[in-house]
Design an enzyme around this catalytic site. Structure first.
Site, mmCIF file in Angstrom:
data_model
loop_
_atom_site.group_PDB
_atom_site.id
_atom_site.type_symbol
_atom_site.label_atom_id
_atom_site.label_comp_id
_atom_site.label_asym_id
_atom_site.label_seq_id
_atom_site.Cartn_x
_atom_site.Cartn_y
_atom_site.Cartn_z
ATOM 1 N N GLY A 1 -37.466 76.096 -67.288
ATOM 2 C CA GLY A 1 -38.295 77.100 -67.939
ATOM 3 C C GLY A 1 -39.259 76.418 -68.891
ATOM 4 N N CYS B 1 -33.554 72.081 -74.474
ATOM 5 C CA CYS B 1 -34.936 72.545 -74.542
ATOM 6 C C CYS B 1 -35.855 71.331 -74.431
ATOM 7 C CB CYS B 1 -35.168 73.258 -75.870
ATOM 8 S SG CYS B 1 -36.845 73.878 -76.078
ATOM 9 N N LEU B 2 -36.900 71.423 -73.604
ATOM 10 C CA LEU B 2 -37.823 70.294 -73.439
ATOM 11 C C LEU B 2 -38.495 69.914 -74.763
ATOM 12 C CD1 LEU B 2 -39.579 71.180 -70.036
ATOM 13 C CD2 LEU B 2 -37.820 69.450 -70.427
ATOM 14 N N HIS C 1 -34.103 82.651 -73.393
ATOM 15 C CA HIS C 1 -34.519 81.412 -74.068
ATOM 16 C C HIS C 1 -36.041 81.376 -74.216
ATOM 17 C CE1 HIS C 1 -34.107 76.792 -74.479
ATOM 18 N NE2 HIS C 1 -35.417 77.007 -74.429
ATOM 19 N N GLU C 2 -36.749 81.690 -73.123
ATOM 20 C CA GLU C 2 -38.219 81.635 -73.148
ATOM 21 C C GLU C 2 -38.803 82.766 -73.999
ATOM 22 O OE1 GLU C 2 -39.288 78.867 -72.150
ATOM 23 O OE2 GLU C 2 -37.480 78.339 -71.037
HETATM 24 ZN ZN ZN Z 1 -37.039 75.769 -74.840
#
Ligand code: ZN
Length: 170
Positions: free
Chosen positions: A48, A90-91, A132-133
């Site tokens: 995501g 998370c990126l 999350h997004e």
């Molecule tokens: Zn994230």
């Protein structure tokens, strides 16, 4: 289309803390951004990616839990049911994992890349990604869900991330 890797904003970047604005209409520039976001998500092997993570505070996110890209614009979570805990990464916060309790399934209303209003029920991993997004679009990050013990565990790492961002090492 050639692979365009957008720069991913990391912890400490003000973009990650702002509330994103609703998209008025999805036009060519939004579609270009969406394609670049899908490409970037793939390059980083993410499931995501939300627009604030690439520096744009627009209510757009993309997801792919293995069944192809899912593009969501102006999401509203209408219904939540069940609950379950999953460890999330998370990126924008590399190497940090937080156990988060979220709804098991959600009904989300949104606009797709062709400006069509859609209502969809999401279960399992996709439901987690959607939540999350959606958090990202409200300026919320996984670390905000962390327990005090987890916050303590990651304190130094988060400070390092913030420092490296300021000194310009991406
Ligand atoms: Zn994230």
């Amino acid at each position: 289309m050639n692979a365009i890797g957008l720069r991913i904003r990391t912890y400490g970047d003000p973009c990650l803390r702002k509330k994103s604005k609703a998209v008025k209409e999805v036009g060519p520039s939004e579609r270009f951004l969406i394609n670049a976001m899908i490409e970037t998500m793939r390059l980083h092997k993410g499931i995501g990616l939300a627009a604030p993570q690439v520096g744009l505070n627009e209510q757009i996110f993309v997801a792919d839990v293995g069944d192809g890209p899912f593009v969501v614009i102006n999401p509203r979570i209408l219904k939540k049911s069940g609950s379950d805990v999953m460890e999330e990464g998370c990126l924008s916060i590399p190497d940090v994992l937080v156990k988060i309790k979220r709804a098991e399934s959600v009904v989300v209303s949104y606009v797709d890349e062709n400006n069509r209003p859609v209502e969809r029920k999401c279960d399992g991993l996709l439901a987690k990604v959607v939540q999350h997004e959606a958090d990202h679009l409200n300026g919320k990050l996984i670390i905000d869900h962390a327990t005090l013990a987890e916050k303590f565990k990651y304190k130094k790492q988060l400070q390092e991330l913030q420092k490296s961002r300021k000194s310009g090492h991406s």
